[in-house]
Design a protein around this motif. Structure first.
Motif, PDB file in Angstrom:
ATOM      1  N   ARG A 185       0.647  -1.217   0.226  1.00  0.00           N
ATOM      2  CA  ARG A 185       0.007   0.021   0.115  1.00  0.00           C
ATOM      3  C   ARG A 185       0.779   1.258   0.101  1.00  0.00           C
ATOM      4  O   ARG A 185       0.590   2.295  -0.404  1.00  0.00           O
ATOM      5  N   ASP A 186       2.017   1.138   0.458  1.00  0.00           N
ATOM      6  CA  ASP A 186       2.889   2.298   0.746  1.00  0.00           C
ATOM      7  C   ASP A 186       3.547   2.971  -0.288  1.00  0.00           C
ATOM      8  O   ASP A 186       3.755   4.060  -0.531  1.00  0.00           O
ATOM      9  N   PRO A 211       1.732   2.294  -5.447  1.00  0.00           N
ATOM     10  CA  PRO A 211       0.945   3.299  -5.990  1.00  0.00           C
ATOM     11  C   PRO A 211       1.931   4.213  -6.593  1.00  0.00           C
ATOM     12  O   PRO A 211       1.520   4.823  -8.021  1.00  0.00           O
ATOM     13  N   ARG A 212       3.081   4.557  -6.173  1.00  0.00           N
ATOM     14  CA  ARG A 212       3.953   5.498  -6.638  1.00  0.00           C
ATOM     15  C   ARG A 212       4.890   4.806  -7.734  1.00  0.00           C
ATOM     16  O   ARG A 212       5.204   5.560  -8.693  1.00  0.00           O
ATOM     17  N   SER A 266       3.331   2.587  -9.615  1.00  0.00           N
ATOM     18  CA  SER A 266       2.248   2.843 -10.601  1.00  0.00           C
ATOM     19  C   SER A 266       2.329   4.071 -11.475  1.00  0.00           C
ATOM     20  O   SER A 266       2.452   4.069 -12.707  1.00  0.00           O
ATOM     21  N   ALA A 267       2.488   5.169 -10.663  1.00  0.00           N
ATOM     22  CA  ALA A 267       2.346   6.602 -11.047  1.00  0.00           C
ATOM     23  C   ALA A 267       3.699   7.021 -12.079  1.00  0.00           C
ATOM     24  O   ALA A 267       3.742   7.437 -13.101  1.00  0.00           O
ATOM     25  N   ARG A 268       4.717   6.415 -11.447  1.00  0.00           N
ATOM     26  CA  ARG A 268       5.992   6.864 -11.873  1.00  0.00           C
ATOM     27  C   ARG A 268       6.143   5.887 -13.460  1.00  0.00           C
ATOM     28  O   ARG A 268       6.583   6.437 -14.363  1.00  0.00           O
ATOM     29  N   HIS A 288       3.270   4.812 -15.169  1.00  0.00           N
ATOM     30  CA  HIS A 288       2.048   4.902 -15.961  1.00  0.00           C
ATOM     31  C   HIS A 288       1.740   3.586 -16.286  1.00  0.00           C
ATOM     32  O   HIS A 288       1.333   3.132 -17.324  1.00  0.00           O
ATOM     33  N   CYS A 289       1.594   2.689 -15.235  1.00  0.00           N
ATOM     34  CA  CYS A 289       1.014   1.319 -15.577  1.00  0.00           C
ATOM     35  C   CYS A 289       0.042   1.080 -14.299  1.00  0.00           C
ATOM     36  O   CYS A 289       0.189   1.482 -13.208  1.00  0.00           O
ATOM     37  N   PRO A 290      -1.134   0.282 -14.600  1.00  0.00           N
ATOM     38  CA  PRO A 290      -2.167   0.257 -13.716  1.00  0.00           C
ATOM     39  C   PRO A 290      -1.731  -0.512 -12.454  1.00  0.00           C
ATOM     40  O   PRO A 290      -1.256  -1.600 -12.522  1.00  0.00           O
ATOM     41  N   PHE A 291      -2.448  -0.251 -11.383  1.00  0.00           N
ATOM     42  CA  PHE A 291      -2.115  -0.774 -10.175  1.00  0.00           C
ATOM     43  C   PHE A 291      -3.830  -1.273  -9.749  1.00  0.00           C
ATOM     44  O   PHE A 291      -4.596  -0.524  -9.616  1.00  0.00           O
ATOM     45  N   ILE A 292      -4.224  -2.642  -9.875  1.00  0.00           N
ATOM     46  CA  ILE A 292      -5.402  -3.191  -9.266  1.00  0.00           C
ATOM     47  C   ILE A 292      -5.162  -3.837  -7.873  1.00  0.00           C
ATOM     48  O   ILE A 292      -4.435  -4.779  -7.811  1.00  0.00           O
ATOM     49  N   GLY A 293      -5.548  -2.959  -6.997  1.00  0.00           N
ATOM     50  CA  GLY A 293      -5.245  -3.470  -5.355  1.00  0.00           C
ATOM     51  C   GLY A 293      -6.356  -4.262  -4.729  1.00  0.00           C
ATOM     52  O   GLY A 293      -7.695  -4.042  -5.109  1.00  0.00           O
ATOM     53  N   GLU A 345      -4.598  -1.919 -21.357  1.00  0.00           N
ATOM     54  CA  GLU A 345      -3.372  -2.136 -22.382  1.00  0.00           C
ATOM     55  C   GLU A 345      -2.514  -3.247 -22.394  1.00  0.00           C
ATOM     56  O   GLU A 345      -2.883  -4.142 -21.264  1.00  0.00           O
ATOM     57  N   MET A 359      -5.665   6.097 -11.981  1.00  0.00           N
ATOM     58  CA  MET A 359      -4.500   7.122 -12.545  1.00  0.00           C
ATOM     59  C   MET A 359      -5.321   8.380 -13.153  1.00  0.00           C
ATOM     60  O   MET A 359      -4.705   9.218 -13.052  1.00  0.00           O
ATOM     61  N   GLN A 380      -5.019   4.457  -3.460  1.00  0.00           N
ATOM     62  CA  GLN A 380      -3.812   4.852  -4.051  1.00  0.00           C
ATOM     63  C   GLN A 380      -4.041   6.296  -4.516  1.00  0.00           C
ATOM     64  O   GLN A 380      -2.966   6.903  -4.693  1.00  0.00           O
ATOM     65  N   LEU A 413      -1.535   8.958  -3.226  1.00  0.00           N
ATOM     66  CA  LEU A 413      -0.083   8.733  -3.428  1.00  0.00           C
ATOM     67  C   LEU A 413       0.168   8.936  -5.105  1.00  0.00           C
ATOM     68  O   LEU A 413       1.343   9.449  -5.391  1.00  0.00           O
ATOM     69  N   LEU A 414      -0.811   8.727  -5.661  1.00  0.00           N
ATOM     70  CA  LEU A 414      -0.546   9.042  -7.161  1.00  0.00           C
ATOM     71  C   LEU A 414      -0.507  10.304  -7.253  1.00  0.00           C
ATOM     72  O   LEU A 414       0.703  10.861  -8.113  1.00  0.00           O
ATOM     73  N   GLU A 468       3.354  11.493  -6.209  1.00  0.00           N
ATOM     74  CA  GLU A 468       4.176  10.830  -6.943  1.00  0.00           C
ATOM     75  C   GLU A 468       4.220  11.878  -8.376  1.00  0.00           C
ATOM     76  O   GLU A 468       5.251  12.366  -8.891  1.00  0.00           O
ATOM     77  N   THR A 505       2.297   6.736   4.347  1.00  0.00           N
ATOM     78  CA  THR A 505       0.901   6.318   4.299  1.00  0.00           C
ATOM     79  C   THR A 505       0.482   5.613   5.993  1.00  0.00           C
ATOM     80  O   THR A 505       1.476   5.344   6.622  1.00  0.00           O
ATOM     81  N   LEU A 512      -6.344   3.175 -18.139  1.00  0.00           N
ATOM     82  CA  LEU A 512      -5.350   1.870 -17.758  1.00  0.00           C
ATOM     83  C   LEU A 512      -6.164   0.660 -17.229  1.00  0.00           C
ATOM     84  O   LEU A 512      -5.858  -0.293 -17.480  1.00  0.00           O
ATOM     85  N   GLN A 513      -7.344   1.007 -16.678  1.00  0.00           N
ATOM     86  CA  GLN A 513      -8.353  -0.113 -16.268  1.00  0.00           C
ATOM     87  C   GLN A 513      -9.807   0.269 -16.232  1.00  0.00           C
ATOM     88  O   GLN A 513      -9.998   1.463 -16.219  1.00  0.00           O
TER      89      GLN A 513
END
Ligand SMILES: Cc1cc2nc3c(=O)[nH]c(=O)nc-3n(C[C@H](O)[C@H](O)[C@H](O)COP(=O)(O)OP(=O)(O)OC[C@H]3O[C@@H](n4cnc5c(N)ncnc54)[C@H](O)[C@@H]3O)c2cc1C
Ligand SMILES: Nc1ncnc2c1ncn2[C@@H]1O[C@H](COP(=O)(O)O)[C@@H](O)[C@H]1O
Lengths: 321, 258
Positions: A101-102, A105-106, A108-110, A112-117, A148, B98, B129, B132-133, B136, B144, B218-219
């Motif tokens: 969790r910590d 997500p970062r 993911s943002a860095r 640009h790929c999806p995070f399904i949590g 994608e 995102m 998230q 945090l998104l 970043e 967190t 993306l999802q």
């Protein structure tokens, strides 16, 4: 690369939720004809890699770096992102732990790929996998589809896959370099600590009466106490009652409280959120009273009553000899 | 200290939710919405930090449809936030974290907050998230599951909740994003004076479409449905007296605790 599983450290061992993620990956790989790699970050002392040496995966990747021996969101984000960029895995599996969790997500943002949590399963529709996720306070679910073809980060809710089902094998070992400088880690961390338990040990209790937000107000707690006394049970609660200051933290059951396994867990006005259930699902018998017939607690209860605890508690206290 | 707080509107915890006939979403027509639980702790923490340091500004930010978002933002203003930003969105809501993150980032980038607080997770989508998104994307430091904060010169020392009842203090330089765990404080109720004063405070409305730079998702979500249960539960039914009688019998003869 097909599937990369992140093996997280918890108190010197591979986290149980990482083992569960390996099981998820093994089953997913089998269903789709894919290969599994496991990833360890840090581990200069080889403790985790020794533990993973008999995991049934194709290879174990070790990214050792002094700055990864203790966790930091900055360090792990940078290292993890580098590895995804060089290895290009289609799926990255992990447990939905506090560490994940910590920093995930970062990542993911860095990238640009999806995070399904926090997913609770995998489904397959015409060959394209989707991940089942709870929504609206776990009252319903939906299938989440990655859109994608790039890497997808997926974390699994605790206990979605049984860690005991981990198939063993002998993975190849591969070490990969990480480019990380002292200045990349901006946080300073102090030693982890635990707060005093106040002498309450719910883990040894045979009978537990546990109250949730359904108790309504603080003034109603003595009604539950009277029932607990009559049954000779310990009184426990869900997190919101502790947050409100109505119950002491030592009496909280759940992922951020105690894990209990009594003979009887009597849940009163508790909805059954996963973070609560994690702490009591080992109970031999679960009896639940909730006024909402759709409350998730009934999914794990042996006996269920749709009713008002404020009405039933005093009646029950009286009826018990 | 300039502090932004992300607050989301979610169905009330007591709400009885029904899925729409086409299964695309829940039926919102009769629902009451309220401030997401961990967000109200985040708001309280922002207000307390401001009060402690004796200066600064708290800005509440929410994305959602007109009526319920205004309600939640007014509540934040009534509790003491200085102004608010409403990112106006209509059905169908954006569910890709995102894109949500990108929209919020664009809405607040020019504010240059020292601190951005969000809840740990929303009770409707539970992506865990969004804050945090945004952090970043804006190059901020992050932490967190925060249970205590201490402002220092140019940095913030925070107590993180770890698993199994462990905690850890870490210090990160500002600007930073914190995701707040419930129980960190006791959220206040708005005072009458606060409620009156809130009417005069600014809610700046911006349109979601104007903030979206990249429309590719993306999802995506499939249908919303209820999962089948696999456990057999004996439901004890009847009037209160019957229920209590059966419960005592279960305790005595089946679970054997009496
Ligand atoms: C990282 C993290 C860690 C967490 N750790 C924990 C943890 O350790 N332990 C924990 O418990 N939670 C934990 N939580 C919180 C958890 O997600 C839930 O919010 C919490 O468990 C809900 O508590 P509850 O069931 O008492 O309240 P609610 O979910 O609000 O449920 C109250 C229930 O009471 C019922 N009710 C209301 N009135 C009555 C009545 N008169 N009679 C009968 N029934 C009634 C309602 O129908 C409802 O089902 C954690 C959350 C996160 C994100
Ligand atoms: N639409 C929104 N408007 C304002 N804040 C939001 C919104 N969505 C998410 N957030 C914030 O991000 C946190 C985490 O949400 P989530 O990632 O959906 O679990 C929430 O607790 C809010 O603080």
């Amino acid at each position: 690369m097909d599937i990369l599983v992140f093996l997280e450290e918890q108190q010197g061992k591979i986290h149980r939720m990482s083992r569960e993620a390996v099981v998820a990956a093994q089953q997913f790989a089998q269903d789709h004809g894919l290969k599994v790699s496991a990833l360890i970050l840090g581990d200069s002392d080889n403790v985790l890699s020794a533990e993973a040496a008999d995991f049934g995966v194709d290879e174990c990747i070790i990214a050792a770096h002094p700055l990864l021996d203790t966790y930091s969101a900055d360090g792990f984000t940078t290292a993890f992102a580098q590895i995804i960029q060089t290895e290009n895995p289609r799926y990255i599996f992990m447990g939905h732990s506090y560490m994940v969790r910590d920093f995930i997500p970062r990542v993911s943002a860095r990238l640009h790929c999806p995070f399904i949590g926090d997913v609770i399963g995998v489904t397959d529709q015409d060959g394209s996998p989707a991940f089942i996720k709870q929504v609206f306070n776990a009252k319903m679910v939906t299938d989440v589809h990655p859109v994608e073809n790039g890497p997808v980060l997926v974390s699994f809710q605790a206990a979605t896959y049984p860690a005991e089902k981990l198939v063993s094998g002998s993975p190849a070992r591969r070490e990969v370099p990480i480019n990380l400088a002292e200045s990349d880690v901006r946080a300073t961390s102090e030693e982890p600590f635990q707060e005093a338990s106040g002498g309450v040990d719910l883990t040894a209790a045979d009978l537990i009466i546990s109250i949730g937000r359904g108790i309504g107000k603080q003034e109603n707690i003595p009604v539950a106490e009277a029932l607990a006394k009559k049954l000779n049970a310990e009184l426990a609660s869900s997190r919101p009652l502790v947050d409100a200051g109505w119950m002491p933290p030592q009496r909280q059951v759940g992922s951020s409280g105690q894990s209990v396994s009594p003979k009887l867990y009597f849940a009163l006005g508790i909805s059954g959120a996963i973070q609560h259930v994690i702490g009591m699902k080992g109970s031999k018998n679960v009896v639940a009273i909730n006024k909402d017939p759709d409350a998730p607690i009934f999914e794990i209860a042996d006996y269920g009553i749709v009713g008002d605890i404020l009405e039933l508690m005093p009646l029950l206290t009286e009826a018990i000899p | 200290m300039k502090i932004g707080v992300l607050v989301k509107q979610v169905p009330g915890s007591e709400a009885s939710l029904r899925i729409q006939p086409d299964q695309s979403w829940i039926d919102e027509s009769t629902l009451e919405f309220e401030m997401n639980e961990s967000d109200s702790y985040a708001l309280e923490e922002a207000l307390q930090i401001c009060e402690k340091t004796g200066e600064g500004e708290v800005v509440a930010i929410s994305m959602g449809p007109a009526v319920r978002t205004t309600k939640v933002l007014r509540e934040a203003l009534a509790k003491g936030a200085h102004r608010a930003i409403h990112i106006v969105e209509e059905m169908p809501y954006e569910i890709d974290p995102m894109l949500v993150g990108q929209i919020i980032k664009n809405a607040i980038a020019e504010e240059q907050f020292d601190l951005l607080l969000s809840g740990l997770q929303s009770n409707d989508l539970s992506q865990g998230q969004t804050g945090l998104l945004v952090g970043e994307m804006l190059g901020m430091n992050t932490a967190t599951l925060i249970m205590e904060t201490e402002i220092q010169d140019g940095s913030i020392r925070v107590k993180r909740e770890l698993e199994g009842q462990w905690f850890q203090w870490i210090t990160i330089p500002l600007p930073a994003v914190l995701t707040i765990q419930s129980g960190i404080n006791q959220p206040r109720y708005p005072s009458l004076k606060g409620i009156m004063g809130a009417k005069k405070k600014e809610i700046k409305a911006v349109s979601k479409e104007d903030l979206l730079e990249d429309h590719s998702r993306l999802q995506s979500f499939g249908n919303i449905y209820i999962q089948k249960k696999d456990k057999r539960t004996e439901m004890i039914e009847g009037g209160s007296a019957e229920i209590v009688e059966r419960l005592v019998e279960v305790f005595r003869n089946e679970i054997k605790v009496l």
